[in-house]
Design an enzyme around this catalytic site. Structure first.
Site, mmCIF file in Angstrom:
data_model
loop_
_atom_site.group_PDB
_atom_site.id
_atom_site.type_symbol
_atom_site.label_atom_id
_atom_site.label_comp_id
_atom_site.label_asym_id
_atom_site.label_seq_id
_atom_site.Cartn_x
_atom_site.Cartn_y
_atom_site.Cartn_z
ATOM 1 N N LEU A 67 0.620 -1.101 -0.063
ATOM 2 C CA LEU A 67 -0.255 -0.272 0.055
ATOM 3 C C LEU A 67 0.852 1.213 0.084
ATOM 4 O O LEU A 67 0.039 2.506 -0.275
ATOM 5 C CB LEU A 67 -0.952 0.067 1.404
ATOM 6 C CG LEU A 67 -2.089 -0.973 1.021
ATOM 7 C CD1 LEU A 67 -2.768 -1.026 2.451
ATOM 8 C CD2 LEU A 67 -3.008 -0.938 -0.098
ATOM 9 N N GLY A 91 -9.206 -4.114 9.871
ATOM 10 C CA GLY A 91 -9.042 -4.315 11.233
ATOM 11 C C GLY A 91 -7.913 -3.591 11.898
ATOM 12 O O GLY A 91 -7.341 -3.858 12.779
ATOM 13 N N HIS A 116 -5.586 -7.113 23.400
ATOM 14 C CA HIS A 116 -6.207 -8.460 22.924
ATOM 15 C C HIS A 116 -7.591 -8.856 23.493
ATOM 16 O O HIS A 116 -7.975 -8.017 24.498
ATOM 17 C CB HIS A 116 -5.231 -9.419 23.132
ATOM 18 C CG HIS A 116 -3.854 -9.164 22.243
ATOM 19 N ND1 HIS A 116 -4.042 -9.537 20.885
ATOM 20 C CD2 HIS A 116 -2.743 -9.047 22.590
ATOM 21 C CE1 HIS A 116 -2.735 -9.415 20.335
ATOM 22 N NE2 HIS A 116 -2.000 -9.105 21.320
ATOM 23 N N ASN A 137 -8.245 -8.351 27.287
ATOM 24 C CA ASN A 137 -8.495 -6.967 27.572
ATOM 25 C C ASN A 137 -9.838 -6.584 27.483
ATOM 26 O O ASN A 137 -10.374 -5.607 28.197
ATOM 27 C CB ASN A 137 -7.407 -6.296 27.131
ATOM 28 C CG ASN A 137 -6.057 -6.820 27.291
ATOM 29 O OD1 ASN A 137 -5.435 -6.979 26.209
ATOM 30 N ND2 ASN A 137 -5.465 -6.769 28.478
ATOM 31 N N ASP A 141 -13.134 -11.644 20.257
ATOM 32 C CA ASP A 141 -12.451 -11.725 18.690
ATOM 33 C C ASP A 141 -13.626 -12.070 17.776
ATOM 34 O O ASP A 141 -13.709 -11.408 16.827
ATOM 35 C CB ASP A 141 -11.306 -12.494 18.455
ATOM 36 C CG ASP A 141 -10.041 -11.825 18.737
ATOM 37 O OD1 ASP A 141 -9.878 -10.635 19.266
ATOM 38 O OD2 ASP A 141 -8.977 -12.567 18.641
#
Length: 360
Positions: free
Chosen positions: A65, A87, A130, A133, A160
């Protein structure tokens, strides 16, 4: 034909929830192009943990990119996309010139799906973290585990995947319905803190009525009830007991050789002693003995299967819940009438020029 056939989605590759969301959308028939980091961008194309399972159903398109030519080609792909999912941490896509406003200026009907741990706004938005957390901050983690132990992480399923990826998929699909009606897309901000908090709605409702305590391991669904928990068996394996309703509990009691009068269900003061009685009985036989004993009854007792065992269980075999031989993996879900629940294998990578030709 799968329900999302004809839908074009650009997935900006990453670990965890965005990868899972891309898999789910591809399983449902969307044409997903997974923009992966090229070797020239500093990482090998297939270094990601997802492999052929989480990356199934869509081709990797290596891009850099920071290369102006690649960047221009990605913008052209965005022109033809129905949705984009990413994300990265807040601000990364904007710094690349690929944020929601820039993309909407080129493609007003584009749905822009974003997933992060803390969300796009708020004082912690730019901090790292993560799954553990995010579900700690939402209150979900506190309720999990034994009363005399620290909270037990539920793998990374709650933050997640359930609170993150599935909320992203839901939001993107809702926005796509709107875009087909209005011709205008919108940004979807899927935060794992928000999603995992939403998943605790039942427990907030129970707590408001005085039916749930913050004391872990003392409640109906957190292992406090002796009829809703797991027990160790003689062979070191486990059974799961979910006999909540009185008639299911009666079947459990009968299968354990007890009488209803000797084991009242909802006398909470006696739950600890009742747990010890159940534990001693289950420990007297192997797991599969109990699985056979309770098979076909209303006791809601099932064996706790390992990841290795689950694909071979007769029910999972009959439904095709798992597929594959060299690499066993879960089949797509949910099911749709007249559509085989089979994943599409991971295709060979495409170049950016091939991807552009495919969507031209």
């Amino acid at each position: 034909m799968k329900p999302l056939a004809g839908l074009r989605i650009l997935e900006f590759d990453g670990l965890g929830p965005v990868t899972f969301a891309g898999m789910v959308l591809a399983d449902m028939g969307a044409d997903v192009l997974r923009l992966s980091r090229s070797a020239t961008a500093g990482a090998p194309v297939f270094a990601e943990v997802g492999g052929e399972v989480l990356h199934r159903g869509r081709a990797a398109v290596p891009v850099n990119l920071k290369d102006t030519a690649d960047h221009a080609r990605v913008l052209t792909l965005i022109d033809s996309a129905d949705a984009l999912i990413e994300g990265f941490r807040p601000g990364v896509m904007e710094r690349l010139g690929l944020g929601p406003e820039a993309c909407a200026g080129r493609n007003p009907r584009l749905v822009y799906g974003r997933i992060t741990g803390w969300g796009q706004t708020g004082p912690m938005a730019s901090e790292v973290g993560h799954d553990i957390n995010y579900i700690a901050l939402s209150g979900a983690l506190h309720a999990m585990g034994r009363a005399d132990q620290p909270p037990a992480p539920p793998l990374n399923l709650i933050g997640d995947y359930a609170g993150g990826a599935m909320m992203l998929v839901t939001g993107v699909l809702a926005a796509l319905v709107e875009a087909r009606t209005t011709g205008k897309g919108r940004a979807v901000d899927a935060a794992m803190t928000d999603g995992s908090a939403l998943l605790t709605s039942l427990f907030h409702a129970l707590r408001a009525r005085g039916l749930w305590s913050d004391a872990r391991g003392t409640n109906l669904l957190d292992g406090g009830a002796p009829f809703y928990r797991c027990y160790a068996c003689r062979d070191g394996r486990f059974v799961a007991v979910g006999a909540l309703e009185p008639r299911f509990y009666a079947a459990l009691i009968a299968g354990l050789g007890l009488t209803p009068d000797s084991a009242p269900q909802y006398e909470t003061a006696g739950w600890s002693a009742l747990h010890d009685r159940f534990a001693a009985i289950f420990a007297s036989q192997d797991r599969d003995h109990w699985a056979a004993r309770f098979a076909g009854t209303d006791a809601c007792v099932t064996p706790v299967l390992s990841l290795e065992e689950a694909p071979s269980h007769p029910h999972n075999v009959a439904r095709g819940t798992f597929v594959g031989s060299a690499v066993v993996q879960p089949a797509p879900a949910p099911r749709f009438a007249d559509v085989p629940a089979l994943p599409t294998p991971q295709p060979e990578p495409l170049s950016l020029d091939q991807a552009l030709s495919r969507w031209s």
